[in-house]
Design an enzyme around this catalytic site. Sequence first.
Site, PDB file in Angstrom:
ATOM      1  N   GLY A  72      57.177 108.636  85.333  1.00 34.75           N
ATOM      2  CA  GLY A  72      58.009 109.380  86.124  1.00 34.75           C
ATOM      3  C   GLY A  72      58.879 108.835  87.009  1.00 34.75           C
ATOM      4  O   GLY A  72      60.099 109.026  87.479  1.00 34.75           O
ATOM      5  N   CYS A 337      50.838 111.019  96.127  1.00 32.65           N
ATOM      6  CA  CYS A 337      51.282 109.612  96.686  1.00 32.65           C
ATOM      7  C   CYS A 337      51.453 109.638  98.191  1.00 32.65           C
ATOM      8  O   CYS A 337      51.612 108.604  98.889  1.00 32.65           O
ATOM      9  CB  CYS A 337      52.850 109.639  96.051  1.00 32.65           C
ATOM     10  SG  CYS A 337      53.838 111.211  96.485  1.00 32.65           S
TER      11      CYS A 337
HETATM   12  C1  LIG Z   1      57.272 115.660  90.772  1.00 31.01           C
HETATM   13  C2  LIG Z   1      56.976 114.267  90.422  1.00 31.01           C
HETATM   14  N1  LIG Z   1      57.794 113.416  90.211  1.00 31.01           N
HETATM   15  C3  LIG Z   1      57.590 112.108  89.660  1.00 31.01           C
HETATM   16  C4  LIG Z   1      56.242 111.965  89.892  1.00 31.01           C
HETATM   17  C5  LIG Z   1      55.996 110.553  89.554  1.00 31.01           C
HETATM   18  O1  LIG Z   1      55.390 110.112  88.183  1.00 31.01           O
HETATM   19  P1  LIG Z   1      54.741 108.555  87.701  1.00 31.01           P
HETATM   20  O2  LIG Z   1      53.226 108.896  88.248  1.00 31.01           O
HETATM   21  O3  LIG Z   1      54.576 108.992  86.310  1.00 31.01           O
HETATM   22  O4  LIG Z   1      55.244 107.908  88.141  1.00 31.01           O
HETATM   23  C6  LIG Z   1      55.217 112.678  90.028  1.00 31.01           C
HETATM   24  C7  LIG Z   1      53.912 112.126  90.266  1.00 31.01           C
HETATM   25  O5  LIG Z   1      53.026 112.751  90.971  1.00 31.01           O
HETATM   26  C8  LIG Z   1      55.404 113.929  90.372  1.00 31.01           C
HETATM   27  O6  LIG Z   1      54.743 114.881  90.901  1.00 31.01           O
END
Ligand SMILES: Cc1ncc(COP(=O)(O)O)c(C=O)c1O
Length: 397
Positions: A72, A337
């Site tokens: 993502g 995060c």
């Molecule tokens: C809304 C949202 N966007 C993007 C991401 C990032 O995705 P990835 O963990 O695959 O990099 C997350 C991860 O928690 C998310 O919750």
Amino acid sequence: MPSTGYLDAAATAPLRQEARAAMLAVLDAGPANPSSVHSPGHRAKAVVDEARAEVAAALGATPAEVVFTSGGTEANNLAVTGLALANPRGRHLVTTPIEHPSVLESCRFLERVFGFELTVVPVDADGRVDPGTVVSAIRDDTTLVSIGLANGEIGTVQPIPEIAAAARARGALVHTDAVQAAASLPVSFGSGRADAGEAWPGDHVDAMTIASHKFGGPQGAGALLVRRHLRLEPILHGGGQERGARSGTENVAAIAGFAAAVRAASAEIGTRALALLRNRDVLVERVLSEVPGTRLTGHPSERLPGHASFVVEGVSGESLLVALDAAGFAVSSGSACAAGKDEPSPTLLAMGFTSELAQTAIRFTLPEPLADAALDRIVGVLRGETRGAGGASSGSA
Ligand SMILES: Cc1ncc(COP(=O)(O)O)c(C=O)c1O
């Protein structure tokens, strides 16, 4: 810890059996690079092609609209940077303060390095964006509006079709981060979804991000769905894989696992959402009525089905997390995060919570409905932690 104690699906969902089997089949088949012209190469390319067709079919897209990425985060970087740089209508972006850092930091990168201007539209106390506010922020030089379909921290779902239709009418491109929404709601990039007979957010948006590990696929895989007619400036330069949009040898096993997870999730999404929603409502009701000083964060009804998030007056989110962990429940005290950072959540601050209250946040994201005994134990742990904390006022700023 029993799998029923894992209540952090928004951080990463439990790996689906179908995804595991698909990955093992690729790994066991032997070495193969999809760009190679020999038989193993053809075999790997067939796996990627089939996965692309499956992801597209499950999400109402065409295979040509699917760009596989490392997840993502990369898909959001590609969407924001790639669309903004390739479509020179101007140098103005619109987003919200509660986006995932991969969207916000990409916007800030464009500001810092390429001189873009950024308008960050506010959210209300439930974390909702007002479509009218977005529309009034759009200017003649607005290139891109990027607003997430649902927020992982507070569960609030945004009125993206209204926002997108209005933004597009004013000539801006619209990207939505559907990483959280697509895993638990019937999301479609097309004008119709074969199984549900509906399309949400449908063809209103120009680009949409999804991530494998929220569907029960492996971590480190994802996709940007993007309309074929749009130009996209690549952010990874190299051998020109993914039709030039994303260079780098494909992670074939992860892509196969991702597609298997999306297909499996898609087959059960309606019934699962309903079961999770009912169970979540019981959890919310019990926590609010039985644990003093608690308050739901995010919208009460326009929220992700398995998502229950609270602030608990007078008790740090971290200590609640530790107490629940000791009782066998893995939850989050904020977004994954942001975990480990000793700062109040920017999302809660943007919604008007005081810094003090924002530090009491706790989030449950259910991969499956909770049994009554688990609900009893969770409420018991929370009650134990709040004993003596003694606050029951709302406390928002
Ligand atoms: C809304 C949202 N966007 C993007 C991401 C990032 O995705 P990835 O963990 O695959 O990099 C997350 C991860 O928690 C998310 O919750």
